[in-house]
Design a protein around this motif. Structure first.
Motif, PDB file in Angstrom:
ATOM      1  N   VAL A  29      95.689  74.502  78.565  1.00 11.39           N
ATOM      2  CA  VAL A  29      96.402  74.017  79.920  1.00 11.39           C
ATOM      3  C   VAL A  29      97.423  73.261  79.667  1.00 11.39           C
ATOM      4  O   VAL A  29      97.840  72.786  78.558  1.00 11.39           O
ATOM      5  N   VAL A  30      98.286  73.202  80.770  1.00  8.84           N
ATOM      6  CA  VAL A  30      99.593  72.186  80.667  1.00  8.84           C
ATOM      7  C   VAL A  30      99.332  71.284  81.917  1.00  8.84           C
ATOM      8  O   VAL A  30      98.951  71.786  83.016  1.00  8.84           O
ATOM      9  N   ALA A  31      99.772  69.994  81.589  1.00  6.96           N
ATOM     10  CA  ALA A  31      99.892  69.237  82.607  1.00  6.96           C
ATOM     11  C   ALA A  31     101.239  68.774  82.961  1.00  6.96           C
ATOM     12  O   ALA A  31     102.084  68.402  82.094  1.00  6.96           O
ATOM     13  N   GLN A  32     101.493  68.830  84.279  1.00  7.20           N
ATOM     14  CA  GLN A  32     102.999  68.448  84.810  1.00  7.20           C
ATOM     15  C   GLN A  32     103.118  67.126  85.658  1.00  7.20           C
ATOM     16  O   GLN A  32     102.264  67.168  86.494  1.00  7.20           O
ATOM     17  N   PHE A  33     103.866  66.367  85.490  1.00  5.59           N
ATOM     18  CA  PHE A  33     104.129  65.161  86.148  1.00  5.59           C
ATOM     19  C   PHE A  33     105.747  64.779  86.272  1.00  5.59           C
ATOM     20  O   PHE A  33     106.322  65.338  85.185  1.00  5.59           O
ATOM     21  N   ASN A  34     106.287  64.100  87.286  1.00  5.59           N
ATOM     22  CA  ASN A  34     107.477  63.881  87.370  1.00  5.59           C
ATOM     23  C   ASN A  34     107.772  62.227  87.355  1.00  5.59           C
ATOM     24  O   ASN A  34     106.716  61.712  87.720  1.00  5.59           O
ATOM     25  N   MET A  35     109.007  61.900  86.981  1.00  9.90           N
ATOM     26  CA  MET A  35     109.275  60.476  87.054  1.00  9.90           C
ATOM     27  C   MET A  35     110.751  60.275  87.719  1.00  9.90           C
ATOM     28  O   MET A  35     111.647  61.058  87.299  1.00  9.90           O
ATOM     29  N   ASN A  36     111.100  59.451  88.541  1.00 16.15           N
ATOM     30  CA  ASN A  36     112.437  59.180  89.197  1.00 16.15           C
ATOM     31  C   ASN A  36     113.365  58.834  87.858  1.00 16.15           C
ATOM     32  O   ASN A  36     113.151  57.842  87.319  1.00 16.15           O
ATOM     33  N   LEU A  37     114.350  59.491  88.112  1.00 13.59           N
ATOM     34  CA  LEU A  37     115.287  59.102  87.056  1.00 13.59           C
ATOM     35  C   LEU A  37     116.017  57.855  86.706  1.00 13.59           C
ATOM     36  O   LEU A  37     116.009  57.401  85.761  1.00 13.59           O
ATOM     37  N   LYS A  38     116.439  57.139  88.012  1.00  9.29           N
ATOM     38  CA  LYS A  38     116.962  55.953  88.051  1.00  9.29           C
ATOM     39  C   LYS A  38     115.766  55.029  87.704  1.00  9.29           C
ATOM     40  O   LYS A  38     115.976  53.964  86.604  1.00  9.29           O
ATOM     41  N   ARG A  39     114.501  55.115  88.007  1.00  6.06           N
ATOM     42  CA  ARG A  39     113.495  54.316  87.745  1.00  6.06           C
ATOM     43  C   ARG A  39     113.003  54.375  86.413  1.00  6.06           C
ATOM     44  O   ARG A  39     112.834  53.324  85.383  1.00  6.06           O
ATOM     45  N   ARG A  40     113.282  55.591  85.809  1.00 10.73           N
ATOM     46  CA  ARG A  40     112.894  55.832  84.328  1.00 10.73           C
ATOM     47  C   ARG A  40     114.049  55.185  83.513  1.00 10.73           C
ATOM     48  O   ARG A  40     113.659  54.440  82.636  1.00 10.73           O
TER      49      ARG A  40
END
Length: 837
Positions: A29-40
């Motif tokens: 399985v693969v888990a995908q998540f996102n993060m805002n670039l500026k916040r990152r």
């Protein structure tokens, strides 16, 4: 570095992770998540990943990963995109991932002073955590079954049966899981293989008072994979456990209400209370009653005696109910209910007793609740000193409710003492507050014990003649006699004949004489004469005298004597006149000869011996009675008083039979009491009335001037100067007569099962009735006039007819006169009644 007054409060988090299979794989399985670039770029240092998976129902933490904020991540115009691959264990059925942001460290000045001094403080940006949904690894390997069905077994109500019908071919097996009370896994089955009918069944034991539900999941043996759990079955409730802590108490103002209470039973929706006054009947249908609550209440009140009878011990047991059934009954508890009895009714065997005597106290328990007496207290007070005696009712059966007889010991009390006593009782309720009120206080006086001594015929132990003299002396001098009771009792069994020929059986200890004499003399005597009692010769008798004193006390004394009297040879005789055709009566002169006296064959006419009764052989010391022998064998006494044996006393028989007359002469010795009787020959009566026919005779309103009278004439009654005078009505019907007699005896015949014939029971009434019919010529005006007077007479008449019957009767007269006949038919309806001569 800027000036800040505090740390950054922002929480930096990724999007919610989403898990899917990697392309071309059904295990990775693969888990995908996102993060805002500026916040990152500003705040994120790295990401911590915690993998989670399930095996069965267990949740297990898997491996962890750390991903740098800028590494290996794709991006779009706004967000950095991360894809993290994970290989779960082979037995995992579901996976999830938890992503936590780790913030960067930065410095800041807490305040102006710190800035001026260039003193900084380190802080870390706060990172948040996101958790993915659970992802089924077996989604393509198995199928989620529908919710199973569950029921309580019809035979065993502590067995839960459940089943599922699964049409999906991916599932080769089914596993069930049972949850109890919505809180914990109660039971899990093994893997149950599906059959061709695709239905899988299982069961498990369950406990009372719980709620259960069942779910299931599929299993693929090809992939060794489980499906997700199905939905739950409907809730199944088992019957409640038996209630505990059952208790019964009396409540209410009048103390007759009963409240039964118990501890709540889990899952119960109502309760049933069984009650009886015999606990051995519990478990049976007869003799046990029940009531039910309408809700979960844990008490029930029996109010106002509407159900439970007072004066009894009642026993109670309870069972709980719900939709799953009924619990067993609890153990039972008992309680007695009742009311305070009324004051008892009391009396004593005597209100005055002699020193040394024991009075008996009596009382009756007056229950107000129908219960039997259980206890009693007797309060005795003498000279101001009281003591309480206790009596327990240990009697059984019918005797339990009988009148109590209590012997009171008064031996410690002196002469002249006055005893005050009263009683109170208890019924079924034995607590002290249930004593009855005290009865009326009664008294017993103690006197010196009276005495009496008795002397019968002095020192002679044989009774040789009458009268029998009984002398007595009473004591003490302080007590005055009031009444004496003289009794004679036979001491052997014997027979004797009465004047009418009846044989009488006398048994030992039978009372043959009893007489009560009022006298106040402390010393005296009584005489018993021959006419008082029949004493059989050569027999023993007990002579008893009881004296009753003014004090109410009594004393008795008995003496036994032997009767040894000389037999007298008596021969009763009679002289009779012919019937008087006017009054229809007969005159009788009875006498008695002594057969031991020799009578001269031809006495000298000038001798004085003619005036001496002994010349004629008359017995001395003899009295006479005369009885008419009636047509039905009964006897009617003619004389009112006993006749002296002088052969000069004539008796008047006002109603002799009209066919023939017969008398019984009874002679009794006044010396020995012996009686002898002689029946005269039957003398025809009708010849004296010739040539006239013997008529029907009806007499009423009779008055005779004398019934017993002296007359020294021996020739007959024609020259008697003292003939009795008759006043009254005599109706003579010298015509042909038709007689119809009817005796309606008082008898009842009762039929009994097992007997072939009824059993007869006879009373005393003979019900003698008769109908006399005759014809009276119209020209006989005197007779018709008498008939009319008789028809309105309100009294009894003496009736006689030519065949010999005669008796007192109520007479109803009926006759009718027709114009074309010379006679008037007359009907006399007679009902016999009691009467004398």
């Amino acid at each position: 570095m800027g000036y800040r007054t505090g740390t950054d409060k922002t929480v930096y988090s990724t999007s919610k992770p989403v898990i899917s299979f990697t392309p071309g794989s059904n295990t990775q399985v693969v888990a995908q998540f996102n993060m805002n670039l500026k916040r990152r770029s500003k705040a994120v240092k790295e990401y911590k990943l915690q993998w989670l998976y399930k095996v069965g129902n267990r949740r297990i933490e898997g491996s962890t990963d750390t991903v740098q904020a800028g590494a290996n991540g794709a991006s779009n115009s706004t967000d950095a995109i991360y894809n993290i691959i994970y290989s779960p264990p082979s037995d995992a059925v579901e996976v999830a991932v938890k992503v936590t942001v780790v913030g960067k460290t930065y410095k800041y000045y807490k305040n102006k002073a710190a800035k001026a001094k260039k003193k900084t403080t380190n802080a870390t940006y706060k990172g948040g955590t996101q958790i993915s949904n659970w992802f089924s690894i077996n989604a393509n390997k198995t199928a989620v079954p529908s919710a199973p069905s569950a029921t309580i077994n019809a035979v065993d109500n502590l067995q839960l049966d459940f089943e599922i019908t699964d049409d999906n071919l991916k599932n080769t097996h089914i596993q069930f899981q049972v949850w109890a009370n919505n809180g914990w896994e109660y039971f899990a089955s093994g893997l149950l293989q599906k059959t061709n009918i695709k239905t899988v069944k299982a069961s498990c034991r369950v406990n009372p008072g719980n709620t259960y539900k069942v779910r299931c999941r599929g299993y693929s043996s090809a992939y060794n994979a489980y499906s997700e759990w199905s939905g739950y079955s409907s809730d199944i409730v088992t019957y409640p456990p038996a209630p505990t802590g059952i208790n019964a108490v009396i409540v209410g103002v009048d103390g007759t209400d009963v409240r039964v209470s118990w501890n709540a039973s889990p899952t119960a929706t109502s309760y049933e209370i069984a009650y009886t006054n015999d606990p051995s009947l519990f478990g049976q249908s007869d003799g046990v009653s029940t009531v039910s609550t309408s809700d979960k209440s844990t008490s029930y009140t029996f109010a106002n005696n509407s159900t439970l009878a007072l004066g009894k011990t009642w026993y109670f047991q309870v069972r709980a109910k719900n939709s799953g059934g009924e619990s067993p009954y609890s153990g039972y508890t008992g309680l007695t209910i009742g009311k305070k009895p009324s004051a008892p009714t009391t009396w004593s065997s005597a209100t005055k007793v002699g020193v040394g005597e024991t009075p008996i106290l009596y009382w009756v328990h007056n229950a107000t609740d129908g219960s039997s007496q259980t206890w009693a207290q007797i309060m005795v007070t003498v000279n101001g000193s009281s003591k309480t005696l206790t009596w327990q009712n240990t009697r059984v059966g019918d005797e339990r409710d009988a009148t109590v007889e209590y012997k009171l010991d008064v031996s410690d009390y002196a002469e002249g003492s006055k005893i005050y006593w009263k009683v109170r009782t208890k019924g079924a309720m034995t607590a002290d507050q249930y004593w009855s009120d005290w009865s009326e206080e009664r008294t017993i006086d103690i006197y010196p014990k009276p005495t009496i001594s008795l002397d019968v015929n002095g020192t002679n132990e044989n009774i040789t003649s009458f009268p029998i003299k009984m002398g007595y002396i009473t004591g003490p001098t302080s007590q005055i006699p009031v009444t004496f009771h003289i009794q004679i009792f036979a001491q052997e069994n014997y027979w004797y004949d009465t004047y009418d020929g009846t044989r009488v059986m006398v048994f030992k200890d039978d009372e043959v004489f009893s007489k009560v004499i009022d006298a106040k003399d402390k010393t005296g005597s009584f005489n018993i004469v021959a006419t008082d009692v029949h004493l059989e010769n050569a027999m023993h008798y007990s002579f008893k005298c009881t004296v009753y004193m003014e004090s109410g006390l009594s004393a008795s004394y008995s003496v036994t004597r032997w009767v040894n009297m000389d037999d007298t040879k008596l021969s009763p005789q009679v002289i009779m006149s012919d019937i008087d055709p006017e009054t229809m009566s007969i005159e009788i002169c009875p006498y008695c000869e002594d057969t031991t006296i020799e009578i001269p064959e031809e006495p000298d006419e000038d001798s004085d011996e003619l005036e001496n009764p002994q010349v004629y052989g008359l017995a001395e010391n003899v009295i006479l009675d005369v009885y008419r022998i009636n047509y039905d064998g009964t006897f009617t006494k003619i004389n009112k008083t006993q006749v002296a044996n002088t052969r000069t006393t004539w008796l008047h028989d006002p109603h002799p039979p009209l066919n023939q007359v017969q008398y019984r002469i009874v002679a009794t010795s006044t010396i020995t009491g012996a009686s002898v009787y002689n029946d005269t020959d039957a003398e025809p009566v009708g010849t004296a009335l010739s040539p006239d026919p013997v008529p029907i005779i009806i007499q009423w309103g009779e008055q005779w001037t004398d019934t017993d009278y002296p007359n020294e004439s021996y020739a007959g009654t024609s020259d008697m100067d003292n003939d009795p005078t008759y006043l009254g009505n005599i109706l003579k019907l010298p015509y042909n007569i038709d007689i119809s007699d009817n005796n309606d005896k008082d008898v009842e015949c009762i039929k009994y099962v097992g007997r072939q014939h009824p059993v007869s029971y006879y009373g005393t009434q003979l019900g003698v009735a008769s109908t006399w019919k005759t014809d009276v010529p119209k020209t006989d005006m005197d007779t018709l006039s008498m008939l009319r007077r008789l028809s309105i007479y309100m009294g009894d008449c003496y009736v006689r007819e030519p065949s010999g019957s005669g008796y007192w009767a109520n007479v109803a007269v009926s006759f009718e006169q027709t114009h074309n006949t010379l006679v008037i038919p007359v009907t006399l309806t007679l009902t016999r009644v009691e009467g004398d001569a």
